[in-house]
Design an enzyme around this catalytic site. Structure first.
Site, PDB file in Angstrom:
ATOM      1  N   CYS B 239       5.263  33.283  -4.463  1.00 41.56           N
ATOM      2  CA  CYS B 239       6.531  32.864  -5.067  1.00 41.56           C
ATOM      3  C   CYS B 239       7.583  33.881  -4.696  1.00 41.56           C
ATOM      4  O   CYS B 239       7.826  34.132  -3.526  1.00 41.56           O
ATOM      5  CB  CYS B 239       6.392  32.697  -6.579  1.00 41.56           C
ATOM      6  SG  CYS B 239       5.873  34.175  -7.455  1.00 41.56           S
ATOM      7  N   ARG B 244       4.926  33.686 -10.798  1.00 44.40           N
ATOM      8  CA  ARG B 244       4.755  32.229 -10.814  1.00 44.40           C
ATOM      9  C   ARG B 244       3.549  31.838  -9.945  1.00 44.40           C
ATOM     10  O   ARG B 244       2.838  30.889 -10.245  1.00 44.40           O
ATOM     11  CB  ARG B 244       6.022  31.541 -10.292  1.00 44.40           C
ATOM     12  CG  ARG B 244       7.169  31.558 -11.269  1.00 44.40           C
ATOM     13  CD  ARG B 244       8.428  30.931 -10.683  1.00 44.40           C
ATOM     14  NE  ARG B 244       9.063  31.775  -9.674  1.00 44.40           N
ATOM     15  CZ  ARG B 244      10.156  31.432  -8.988  1.00 44.40           C
ATOM     16  NH1 ARG B 244      10.708  30.246  -9.182  1.00 44.40           N
ATOM     17  NH2 ARG B 244      10.687  32.259  -8.106  1.00 44.40           N
TER      18      ARG B 244
END
Ligand SMILES: Cc1ncc(COP(=O)(O)O)c(C=O)c1O
Lengths: 321, 283
Positions: B239, B244
């Site tokens: 990410c 994430r």
């Protein structure tokens, strides 16, 4: 209290009601059609400076009357500024504490005002009009405070509190009906929590089923505090789509440009959401040409000086401080 | 309906409530915005700060084995404890913590499905501002599993070869290069776009509206059928700074049970700053 003499025993007596409505002022130079009568309802004339005096007062009185604010318990509320400012002033003057949870993007003026009024501040990264739901923004941080310290905090929660609607059903709506002597054909406003439109809209629709209720919303990526763009409206708990005839989306830069027009052509010290609403009204009037409309002007330009300088760089002032 | 491949690593809020205060069960909250923990947390939970406690403070790296031992000792956690992690933003940094715990060989670590927001919005769940004062332990790491982490040479290889699933979990606008980072994020890059051959599968597609993970069937359909992930290939998720992608790493490895999944924590803030690295960008 005597509204004609305007002599009051305390600031709360100045709060708006059918007997003491916020003023309607006719738009003269900026109204695009002579057959259309256009008024602005100046909510910044309320004692704490915005339309939010209405919901804040209703929610505060309800909590006081139910004994929720006894034993030193204070308030915690997520706000994009205006509700917090109204609540902070009211709460301080009545001996309650307020912790306001605000999105970082609101203008500095609003954050400082909240502190001037005695509020404690949490600044979080969030949308400029927080959405109820699962996100980690101001609403859920305020909920966390209320849940972790129930003896210290109660949360009015304007985003989900029916009293936000009822305040407008009992004041804004009847005021508009009486002030226009029932002639109103168009209501122009902008939606945030949707308290104003759901309350005033419901009252006026009942009185006059063919009234046109027109919501004017800023385009995506906007920085007008307290308002939602069109995609965000579905996350409003208090939103009643059936009351609204039309939703107009306006490039948010125009909100700032129209502020200058309102200030310079009409002498109205209107804030950016007024600029936006005016632009929406102007477009409708250019098409329809006749009618009797009122725009709800939520607050004045004073709290947005830094936003205006940002959007209209020639307003920056240099020279010795 | 099929089960998750490793259902034991996920607990729900009711399980946590039932097990509050039980010996051997430890709660840790890890947030993106650490204001959340201070404002209120699950009774008994300690709070870890991802920026100051999970990252090396000098080099850009995860904390060393010694710092990990220190951190867990200070929190009174023992190697045979069941550690339940939860946090804000749909468990982003809780998942990052999970990945770190696994690399340092902690056996029984789990995520609380739905994170702090789910707990907060359930009426029967309590929060407190009281911070626990755990008795320090002496935590020793006995094995590590650094295969869970991808470094740049492997990422370069994966980008060129077709024998990897390379998954970009950022938002569509970050993937196309329209924006370099989500608004308001400090850590950024010189260039926008994505690593060549990476598939765009935003992390948020793996969760439901109430912040819990989608069912095993829904996840399998999404990754394998709709997005064309090959379940037998090795995989790398990335990410912007690796939080994430930890979330998606968790989904692919533990919920879908894929064989060899790595988190590339250098992510776009490394790759998008690398001189000469090839980038794909939508015009
Ligand atoms: C400046 C401004 N305009 C408009 C609104 C919208 O009013 P409502 O929340 O009742 O929909 C608000 C609400 O915060 C506001 O602050």
């Amino acid at each position: 209290m005597d509204h004609r003499a305007r002599v009051y025993n305390d600031v709360f007596e100045m709060l708006p009601s059918v007997e003491n409505p916020s003023p309607l002022v006719r738009i003269n130079r900026l109204c695009p059609s002579p057959e259309f009568t256009l008024y602005a309802k100046l909510e910044w004339m309320n004692p704490f400076g915005s339309v939010k005096d209405r919901a804040a007062w209703a929610m505060l009185c309800d909590l006081e009357s139910r004994g929720e604010l006894s034993d030193g318990r204070g308030l915690v509320e997520p706000t994009s500024g205006n509700t917090g400012i109204s609540l902070a002033a009211m709460a301080s003057a009545r001996g309650h504490a307020l912790r306001a949870v605000v999105p970082s993007g609101i203008p500095q003026e609003k954050k400082v005002l909240l502190k001037i009024l005695g509020a404690e501040l949490d600044v979080v990264s969030d949308e400029l009009c927080p959405s109820p739901g699962m996100g980690d923004g101001s609403i859920n941080l305020a909920k966390t405070h209320a849940k972790a310290q129930p003896k210290r905090f109660v949360m009015p929660n304007q985003y989900e509190n029916e009293l936000n609607v009822r305040a407008h059903l009992e004041t804004t709506g009847p005021e508009l009906w009486r002030q226009t002597e029932g002639q109103i054909t168009h209501l122009f406003l902008s939606l945030g929590t949707c308290g104003t439109v759901t309350g005033a809209g419901r009252f006026l629709r009942e009185k006059r089923p063919d009234i046109k209720i027109i919501a004017v919303q800023p385009s995506e990526g906007h920085d007008v505090p307290g308002l939602r763009n069109v995609q965000q409206l579905d996350s409003c708990e208090l939103f009643d789509r059936s009351l609204i005839d039309e939703i107009i989306e306006i490039d948010y830069e125009l909100a700032y440009a129209r502020v200058l027009d309102l200030c310079r052509e009409e002498g109205l010290l209107a804030g950016p959401s007024c600029g936006l609403i005016y632009e929406g009204a102007r477009r409708v009037i250019e098409n329809e040409r006749r009618g009797f409309g009122v725009m709800i002007f939520p607050d004045s330009v004073f709290k947005y000086v830094s936003s205006l300088v940002k959007h209209i760089p020639e307003l920056a002032v240099d020279g010795p401080a | 309906m099929s089960e998750y491949a490793h259902p034991e690593v996920l607990v729900d809020t009711d399980w946590v409530k039932k097990n509050l205060g039980k010996p051997g069960i430890r709660l840790v909250e890890i947030d993106v915005d650490t204001k959340g923990y201070d404002a209120g947390h699950i009774p008994g939970a300690v709070g870890f700060n991802w920026e100051t406690e999970l990252q090396d403070q000098v080099n850009r790296d995860i904390i060393s084995k010694e710092n990990f031992e220190q951190l867990l000792s200070g929190a009174g956690i023992s190697p045979d404890d069941t550690v339940v992690l939860y946090g804000d933003n749909n468990n982003w940094f809780a998942a990052y913590g999970f990945w770190l715990f696994k690399m340092y060989g902690h056996q029984d670590v789990r995520l609380m499905d739905g994170g702090r927001i789910k707990w907060l919005n359930e009426d029967d769940k309590e929060l407190t501002i009281d911070k626990p004062a755990p008795t320090p332990s002496t935590y020793k790491v006995t094995s590590t599993d650094m295969d869970l982490r991808a470094h740049i040479p492997l990422v370069m290889e994966a980008s060129k070869s077709s024998s990897f699933n390379l998954v970009d979990v950022r938002s569509p606008d970050e993937y196309t290069g329209k924006i370099i980072a989500p608004p308001g994020m400090n850590e950024t890059a010189q260039r926008g776009g994505h690593i060549p051959s990476a598939k765009s599968i935003p992390w948020s597609l793996a969760v439901k509206e109430d912040a819990t993970f989608k069912s095993a069937d829904a996840l399998a359909k999404l990754y394998f059928e709709q997005k064309g992930v090959d379940k037998n290939k090795d995989s790398i998720a990335y990410c912007r700074i690796g939080e994430r992608s930890s979330h998606t790493w968790f989904v692919m490895k533990y919920l879908l049970g894929m064989p060899n999944v790595k988190n590339y924590d250098g992510s776009w803030t490394e790759y998008g700053n690398l001189v000469g690295a090839p980038i794909e960008k939508q015009a």
